[in-house]
Design a protein around this motif. Sequence first.
Motif, mmCIF file in Angstrom:
data_model
loop_
_atom_site.group_PDB
_atom_site.id
_atom_site.type_symbol
_atom_site.label_atom_id
_atom_site.label_comp_id
_atom_site.label_asym_id
_atom_site.label_seq_id
_atom_site.Cartn_x
_atom_site.Cartn_y
_atom_site.Cartn_z
ATOM 1 N N TYR A 35 17.877 -64.870 3.532
ATOM 2 C CA TYR A 35 16.936 -64.011 2.816
ATOM 3 C C TYR A 35 15.539 -64.616 2.828
ATOM 4 O O TYR A 35 14.534 -63.897 2.972
ATOM 5 C CB TYR A 35 17.411 -63.808 1.374
ATOM 6 N N ALA A 36 15.460 -65.931 2.636
ATOM 7 C CA ALA A 36 14.154 -66.602 2.626
ATOM 8 C C ALA A 36 13.493 -66.507 3.995
ATOM 9 O O ALA A 36 12.274 -66.281 4.093
ATOM 10 C CB ALA A 36 14.302 -68.062 2.203
ATOM 11 N N LEU A 37 14.272 -66.666 5.050
ATOM 12 C CA LEU A 37 13.724 -66.535 6.400
ATOM 13 C C LEU A 37 13.261 -65.102 6.657
ATOM 14 O O LEU A 37 12.213 -64.878 7.285
ATOM 15 C CB LEU A 37 14.769 -66.954 7.437
ATOM 16 N N ASP A 70 8.158 -60.197 2.836
ATOM 17 C CA ASP A 70 8.884 -59.360 1.888
ATOM 18 C C ASP A 70 8.993 -60.093 0.553
ATOM 19 O O ASP A 70 9.860 -60.953 0.365
ATOM 20 C CB ASP A 70 10.273 -59.039 2.450
ATOM 21 N N GLU A 71 8.111 -59.760 -0.368
ATOM 22 C CA GLU A 71 8.103 -60.443 -1.659
ATOM 23 C C GLU A 71 9.358 -60.140 -2.474
ATOM 24 O O GLU A 71 9.815 -60.980 -3.257
ATOM 25 C CB GLU A 71 6.849 -60.071 -2.450
ATOM 26 N N ARG A 72 9.914 -58.966 -2.312
ATOM 27 C CA ARG A 72 11.125 -58.615 -3.066
ATOM 28 C C ARG A 72 12.270 -59.549 -2.713
ATOM 29 O O ARG A 72 12.956 -60.071 -3.599
ATOM 30 C CB ARG A 72 11.521 -57.163 -2.789
ATOM 31 N N LYS A 73 12.474 -59.759 -1.420
ATOM 32 C CA LYS A 73 13.535 -60.671 -1.004
ATOM 33 C C LYS A 73 13.231 -62.101 -1.443
ATOM 34 O O LYS A 73 14.128 -62.845 -1.860
ATOM 35 C CB LYS A 73 13.711 -60.627 0.520
ATOM 36 N N ALA A 74 11.976 -62.481 -1.347
ATOM 37 C CA ALA A 74 11.598 -63.830 -1.761
ATOM 38 C C ALA A 74 11.898 -64.046 -3.240
ATOM 39 O O ALA A 74 12.445 -65.087 -3.641
ATOM 40 C CB ALA A 74 10.117 -64.065 -1.478
ATOM 41 N N ILE A 95 14.462 -66.751 -5.246
ATOM 42 C CA ILE A 95 14.018 -67.627 -6.331
ATOM 43 C C ILE A 95 14.837 -67.390 -7.597
ATOM 44 O O ILE A 95 15.295 -68.340 -8.253
ATOM 45 C CB ILE A 95 12.514 -67.416 -6.596
ATOM 46 N N GLU A 96 15.047 -66.130 -7.947
ATOM 47 C CA GLU A 96 15.828 -65.809 -9.140
ATOM 48 C C GLU A 96 17.290 -66.234 -8.984
ATOM 49 O O GLU A 96 17.934 -66.633 -9.963
ATOM 50 C CB GLU A 96 15.750 -64.309 -9.422
ATOM 51 N N THR A 128 14.625 -71.842 -1.887
ATOM 52 C CA THR A 128 13.662 -71.418 -2.906
ATOM 53 C C THR A 128 12.238 -71.785 -2.495
ATOM 54 O O THR A 128 11.300 -71.000 -2.682
ATOM 55 C CB THR A 128 14.002 -72.074 -4.260
ATOM 56 N N ASN A 129 12.077 -72.979 -1.929
ATOM 57 C CA ASN A 129 10.756 -73.377 -1.416
ATOM 58 C C ASN A 129 10.259 -72.386 -0.370
ATOM 59 O O ASN A 129 9.104 -71.938 -0.410
ATOM 60 C CB ASN A 129 10.827 -74.766 -0.778
#
Length: 226
Positions: free
Chosen positions: A30-32, A39-43, A47-48, A99-100
Amino acid sequence: MARNSYQTLLNELEEDVLYLSELVAERVRYALDALEDKDERKAEEVIEGDHEINRIYLDLEQDCIDLLALQQPVASDLRFITASFKIITDLERIGDLATNLAQYAIDAENDVYTEVDIRRIGDAALDMVDQAMDAYESEDTELCHSVAERDDNIDTMCNQASQTIVRDLMTGSDFEGDGELDPEEFLIDVRRLLLTVRDLERIGDHAVNVAARTLYMIDNDDSLLF
């Protein structure tokens, strides 16, 4: 405790470690995706979701401690429990790196050095993690060695990416961006890209750690630990 009940606990520990690895791998993917697609939503989802990874990690850590403290594991079981204890630590740290990466995706303002293929490096590192966990599940020593050998390739890819970025900075080569960029903003984005490359390399390092602990678990072989 009856032996069959004890064996059930060991089997459940293995299943839970594998579940944690699947969850962590999903977070990295997802982070990749978030980095690639901005995609901020996936990011934000990555994180959450770190809280869930931390909770599972702490539960598994306690399970390992209970098995060590309340049982009298034989040598092979002792290696399995201690290896699992170490492996979940590496998995939790991979989750932190995911998360980073997600935070970098949110913070990045511009495309810089698009010739650096972050996705290719990330997929290669993630494939090492998957292979290391396959080795853990199947107790495959050859896979353990294969993961360790592949680490050189990840290191090379990361070194080449970092050298490309630094070389272009030193020579003042043009970069690609959206319109006119403030030099300070550009340098911040470049630093973030270098950190991204570093974190992907660390994911590969954690995969090697998992393979090393797995090899020790299977054959009492510590050759990959040093």
